[in-house]
Design an enzyme around this catalytic site. Structure first.
Site, PDB file in Angstrom:
ATOM      1  N   TRP A   1       0.811  -1.232   0.000  1.00  0.00           N
ATOM      2  CA  TRP A   1       0.000   0.000   0.000  1.00  0.00           C
ATOM      3  C   TRP A   1       0.839   1.275   0.000  1.00  0.00           C
ATOM      4  CZ3 TRP A   1      -0.880  -3.063   4.656  1.00  0.00           C
ATOM      5  CH2 TRP A   1      -1.725  -4.148   4.451  1.00  0.00           C
ATOM      6  N   HIS A   2       2.019   1.218  -0.566  1.00  0.00           N
ATOM      7  CA  HIS A   2       2.875   2.402  -0.582  1.00  0.00           C
ATOM      8  C   HIS A   2       2.926   3.028  -1.969  1.00  0.00           C
ATOM      9  CE1 HIS A   2       5.180   0.732   3.171  1.00  0.00           C
ATOM     10  NE2 HIS A   2       3.935   1.090   3.420  1.00  0.00           N
ATOM     11  N   TYR A   3       1.809   2.981  -2.680  1.00  0.00           N
ATOM     12  CA  TYR A   3       1.771   3.560  -4.021  1.00  0.00           C
ATOM     13  C   TYR A   3       1.846   5.084  -3.934  1.00  0.00           C
ATOM     14  CZ  TYR A   3      -3.009   2.658  -2.381  1.00  0.00           C
ATOM     15  OH  TYR A   3      -4.125   2.518  -1.609  1.00  0.00           O
TER      16      TYR A   3
END
Length: 605
Positions: free
Chosen positions: A535-537
């Protein structure tokens, strides 16, 4: 470790279930949202009297109407939006619009033990909105006040000094803004035995020095902060609103912004307000004042911010015209150069039960990867017995079924035949390897003009050869890690079981990418088969392409984007600390700029 065929099948099955709950949101609607924000409103209303449902808004009142207007409308009550709005409210009238509910009374959000259930909940009121990238990787975006801080694994660590310098930020203000966040919601973790084993193993394989407990980003092995307290309660960015001036801030929940409104009569389009939909489906308009300095500030995250700009007419002309969106400003870079830090996980069986733990220890290597770990998820009766939908590998053979055949009917058939699973059967942990600075880039495009829907997102994982090289480096470190003495004291592994672990990880992993379950000889293939997200986009509204160095949207007036969509890289090992800092930093910077302008105008008079 010796496992017979039956034990191996059960082990793979349970790790699959655990992965589904730990990483992947599901498609099927499930009834595990333990309580909604309507359930216990009074418990938090006294602390946050300015938070109201969006249906309570009146566009004709003195602060929201076109004549009065707000000094700032902040769109997105997430990781950056909450500290930004709280800071600006010290001097100015602020309206904060959040499309989701509150995190305070949802036990799936609030309790560390229920972390995985938040991601598995795909109801319409879930704080986690799932999406699948065009790469075939399951993902999630926040839909709750507090944003990603309400659904993430809680790890808190600052960006490096070199990152701050590259971003062009004022180091002194940065070093004032981080502590502002930390004093309110960040804690030192309890540091569970499994995490100690990870730390000691990393040091044994040369990921050194031992930097102890620190928020700083340093090469070697460290223990970082956490937004969970010692009781396992989560503290989100929403709690930073306690620092707001309650007389100057209005926060509306379940306010789904449809588009930004522009005045196009001047030389450049000027943002004047927003249109949003309340929880009953009624539409409202809110406006900023005509006073100098009033702005619309977009803080919807790396998915939501470029999506909102496109819906509002800022983006590639040809794409907008195909959807009959009036073009406000033609900019081919909106939604471009999106990136996600690909992650691969190895699943390790334990010889004994351990407490649940999320990310506490990290190995910051010089080989382009970060090594992290968690443990214990999948052991609760909830996670074993509940249905996690089509994204789950609970049918046991999901990885062998072609993606188009992974139907709801197959899941329903599994549910009918599912029997009780021994509670004691699952004891295990996860070792995670994440690419630090992915060079692979993708893009975001609108599918339709419905703001509630997810856009089309492609990250192109491992399309750049340097990323696949980094992944292989990470898996090799993990291979060494599971052979270290600290690990062997904790697990059922021995030096001959690494390939078995890789094969189990391939089989257990949940994505829609065809896999090669017997090909662990090729670590490159293992990386491609088992890629998942952490979830580190980021990206889609890059500085120099969509916004300037002050995060003002180029080509229009009175509009900024302040969040992870503007970042070229994900800061630190985990970005939440820096994105919260960024909200505070820009709030203070804007206040100082307006004060300076006011003083200059006073002197001229």
């Amino acid at each position: 470790m010796k496992l017979n065929k039956q034990q191996l099948s059960l082990f793979i099955f349970l790790f699959s279930s655990c992965l589904a709950t730990f990483i992947s949101p599901s498609q099927g609607a499930i009834d595990i949202h333990l309580c909604d924000d309507a359930g216990d409103y009074k418990a938090w209303e006294t602390r946050y009297p300015f938070i109201r449902r969006s249906s309570s808004f009146s566009s004709n009142n003195s602060t929201g109407g076109r004549e009065g207007g707000y000094d700032y409308i902040v769109v997105g009550g997430g990781t950056a939006g909450c500290p930004l709005a709280a800071t600006l409210s010290q001097k100015y009238k602020v309206l904060l619009l959040e499309r989701g509910g509150v995190p305070f009374t949802n036990r799936n959000v609030s309790l560390l033990a229920n972390f995985h259930l938040t991601l598995a909940d795909t109801s319409d009121i879930s704080p986690s909105q799932y999406f699948v990238s065009n790469d075939g990787v399951y993902n999630a975006r926040a839909r709750v006040l507090g944003g990603g801080t309400s659904i993430n694994a809680g790890f808190y660590t600052r960006a490096s000094a070199s990152y701050i310098k590259r971003a062009g930020w004022d180091a002194r203000l940065v070093n004032e803004s981080y502590p502002w966040v930390e004093k309110q919601i960040v804690n030192e973790p309890i540091f569970e035995p499994w995490q100690r084993a990870v730390r000691d193993g990393l040091l044994d394989v040369g990921v050194s020095p031992d930097n102890g407990f620190t928020y700083d980003h340093l090469y070697g092995t460290k223990v970082g902060g956490t937004i969970f307290d010692k009781y396992g309660h989560r503290h989100t960015a929403a709690e930073l609103l306690a620092s707001a001036n309650p007389q100057n801030i209005h926060v509306l929940i379940h306010a789904k912004v449809q588009k930004i409104v522009f005045d196009t009569t001047g030389k450049k389009p000027r943002a004047v307000g927003v249109v949003f939909k309340d929880e009953n489906g009624a539409h409202h308009e809110a406006f900023i004042s005509r006073r100098r300095g009033s702005e619309v500030l977009v803080t919807c995250g790396a998915i939501g911010s470029p999506q909102l700009l496109l819906l509002s007419g800022i983006g590639p002309r040809s794409d907008l015209e195909k959807l009959n969106i009036s073009v406000v400003h033609d900019n081919n870079f909106v939604g471009k150069d999106m990136a996600d830090n690909p992650m691969n996980a190895i699943y390790v069986p334990f010889s004994k039960p351990v407490k649940q733990s999320l990310i506490e220890t990290v190995g910051i290597t010089r080989r382009g990867v970060y090594i992290e770990a968690s443990s214990g998820y999948g052991q609760s009766t909830d996670s074993i017995s509940c249905h996690h939908g089509i994204a789950s590998a609970e049918i046991g053979q999901l990885s062998t079924i072609p993606p188009k055949q992974r139907t709801h009917e197959a899941i329903e058939s599994y549910k009918r035949n599912k029997k009780d699973i021994p509670y004691e059967a699952f004891h295990g942990g996860f070792i995670l390897s994440k690419i630090a600075h992915p060079k692979s880039k993708g893009e975001l495009k609108l599918i339709n003009t419905n703001a509630d829907n997810n856009p089309s997102v492609t990250f192109n994982y491992f399309s750049h050869k340097e990323d696949i090289k980094g992944c292989v480096n990470g898996i090799r470190i993990v291979e060494k890690l599971v052979r270290t003495k600290p690990f062997l004291n904790f697990t059922q592994c021995d030096s001959k079981t690494v390939n078995k672990l890789l094969n189990m990880s391939v089989t257990a992993n949940v994505n829609l990418i065809p896999r090669h379950t017997n090909d662990t000889e090729s670590l490159e293939q293992f990386c491609r088969d088992t890629v998942i997200t952490i979830w580190h986009y980021h990206g889609g509204c890059h500085v120099g392409q969509v916004v300037n160095s002050d995060y003002e949207v180029m080509g229009v007036h009175r509009l900024r984007v302040i969040d992870g969509s503007t970042l070229d890289e994900s800061p630190g090992t985990n970005p939440q600390a820096t994105v919260m800092m960024m909200g505070r930093y820009m709030g203070v910077k804007i206040l100082r700029e307006r004060l300076s302008i006011a003083k200059a105008e006073g002197l001229q008079r």
